[in-house]
Design a protein around this motif. Structure first.
Motif, short mmCIF file in Angstrom:
data_model
loop_
_atom_site.label_atom_id
_atom_site.label_comp_id
_atom_site.label_asym_id
_atom_site.label_seq_id
_atom_site.Cartn_x
_atom_site.Cartn_y
_atom_site.Cartn_z
N GLY A 13 0.82 -1.21 0.00
CA GLY A 13 0.00 0.00 0.00
C GLY A 13 0.85 1.25 0.00
O GLY A 13 0.64 2.17 -0.80
N ASP A 35 9.56 3.01 7.25
CA ASP A 35 9.41 1.58 7.49
C ASP A 35 10.57 1.12 8.36
O ASP A 35 11.68 1.63 8.24
CB ASP A 35 9.41 0.79 6.17
N ASP A 283 -3.79 -4.03 4.57
CA ASP A 283 -4.09 -5.04 5.59
C ASP A 283 -4.41 -4.43 6.95
O ASP A 283 -5.03 -5.09 7.79
CB ASP A 283 -2.90 -5.99 5.75
#
Ligand SMILES: Cc1cc2nc3c(=O)[nH]c(=O)nc-3n(C[C@H](O)[C@H](O)[C@H](O)COP(=O)(O)OP(=O)(O)OC[C@H]3O[C@@H](n4cnc5c(N)ncnc54)[C@H](O)[C@@H]3O)c2cc1C
Length: 384
Positions: A13, A35, A283
């Motif tokens: 995403g 991240d 998710d």
């Protein structure tokens, strides 16, 4: 970062939002992706690793290659999300943006299944899959089982692909007759996302390949050499590969965006949270489909949602028209082993309930699955 877009999570995403925003807004709009891991790979590669067809390393790309697109990559662990301020605290300091996109995914939680960590392997954990692959390569005879041990989990077809690919692997080695292959799920039917027709189809495929399968088997615990189900039944194994339940990263729960549940609540068409300028994709979200079901957690869905969010942000910044809402459509491949895959097409927001179609097996679908990985890697992080 001010006057720009801050994207939490550099997976399917997050990388989609970053890349599409850069394409739409040109080089000057500040974009940052955060991240905790410096390298990206596509999740489906784990299945190829399990049966010795590939390594994870061959499909990994460093996230700092985003710099080539003038996208700033920050390797940091996000520890707190202040949605209203569009600010996050990380182990490397504070970051903020004018727009905030949360794409932090879902984590496999084998710790929620007693004994799994000690006695089974986790299909969703790279280290565990490598260890399972070594056992798969070494086994000559015995009982191998693939067990769906909790919900929700990402990529609904993945455990089915795992058992079918193991079957093909053992056949190719000429030892299939010496292996008892079993599949169990706690769900009341097979592959519920694919509807009754899809369930019948996958059941027939497994039966035709000599895979003994059972539904409604809720795992109580794993022990040495056996899995014990609620009610006391047990299944003996020499090698067990499990799908654990998934949960969002811990930081999500404390964000105030989950409406009391585990997952972030969004508008299913716009992917906006209740906080202006804050979106969530992939998710990490829960999008209910009726009373029981939810939109599946899958890379292609995260990508389609990410495209919609990037287009909405670009439209707001340029004064353009709001893009059409995300339509709940997505497809995914189900690899069957032996050089073939099936295609599953879903229209999840259809009035009257989701419609899902399984387009039967073909080598072309497997080719398309391989291209799917290669194209994403190249689009987001460059070739080779
Ligand atoms: C075996 C397997 C097979 C699959 N096959 C398919 C398939 O065939 N087709 C398909 O469409 N999908 C498939 N998937 C599913 C797909 O990989 C996921 O659905 C997809 O990655 C979801 O994208 P996402 O952006 O929501 O989350 P992710 O891609 O998981 O990205 C989330 C990112 O957030 C980062 N993160 C989380 N918490 C923090 C934190 N606190 N601080 C910093 N960073 C954080 C993580 O490191 C991660 O990189 C498969 C998955 C697996 C495991």
């Amino acid at each position: 970062m001010k006057n720009g877009t801050l994207i939490l999570g550099g997976g399917f995403g997050g990388l989609t939002v970053a890349t599409e925003l850069r394409r739409l807004l040109g080089p000057d709009h500040p974009i940052a992706v955060v991240d905790r891991r410096d390298r990206f790979y596509v999740g489906l590669r784990k299945l190829w690793v399990l049966v010795g067809e590939a390594t994870l390393e061959a499909g990994e790309r460093p996230r700092d290659r985003l710099a080539a697109k003038r996208i700033h990559f920050v390797q940091a662990d996000i520890q707190r999300i202040d949605a209203a301020a569009r600010t996050v605290e990380t182990d490397r300091g504070r970051l903020s943006g004018d727009q905030l996109v949360i794409a932090l995914g879902a984590e496999s939680r084998p710790d929620l299944v007693p004994g799994l960590h000690e006695h089974g392997f986790d299909l969703y954990d790279p280290r565990s899959v490598r260890a399972a692959a070594a056992r798969v390569a070494a086994i000559e005879a015995g009982r191998v089982c693939v067990v769906i041990a909790g919900l929700p989990y990402k990529c609904p077809p993945a455990p089915y692909e795992a058992v079918l690919m193991l079957d093909a692997h053992f056949r190719a080695r000429g030892i299939r007759d010496a292996i008892e292959l079993r599949f169990t799920t706690l769900q009341p039917g097979l592959l519920p996302n694919a509807g009754p027709e899809g369930a019948r189809w996958i059941g027939e495929v497994m039966t035709s390949r000599g895979i003994d399968w059972a539904v409604g088997r809720e795992v109580e615990r794993f022990e040495a050499g056996r899995v014990v189900f609620a009610g006391g039944d047990a299944l003996a194994f020499d090698l067990a590969i499990a799908t654990p339940p998934h949960r969002p990263p811990a930081v999500v729960k404390a964000s105030g965006l989950t409406d009391g549940g585990d997952w972030i609540r969004v508008d299913r068409g716009t992917l906006e949270t209740g906080v202006p300028g804050v979106w969530a994709v992939g998710d990490v979200t829960h999008i209910p489909l009726g009373e029981q079901a939810a939109l599946p957690k899958a890379g292609l869905i995260a990508e389609a949602e990410g495209l919609r969010v990037a287009r909405a942000i670009a439209a707001r910044l340029t004064g353009g028209a709001e893009p059409p809402p995300f339509d709940g459509r997505g497809e995914c491949f189900l690899e069957l082993g032996g050089g073939e895959a099936a295609l599953i097409e879903g229209d999840f927001y259809r009035e009257g309930g989701p419609a899902v179609r399984v387009v039967d097996r073909s080598p072309a679908h497997l080719e398309a699955k391989r291209r799917f990985e290669a194209e994403r890697l190249e689009r987001w992080l460059g070739a080779g």
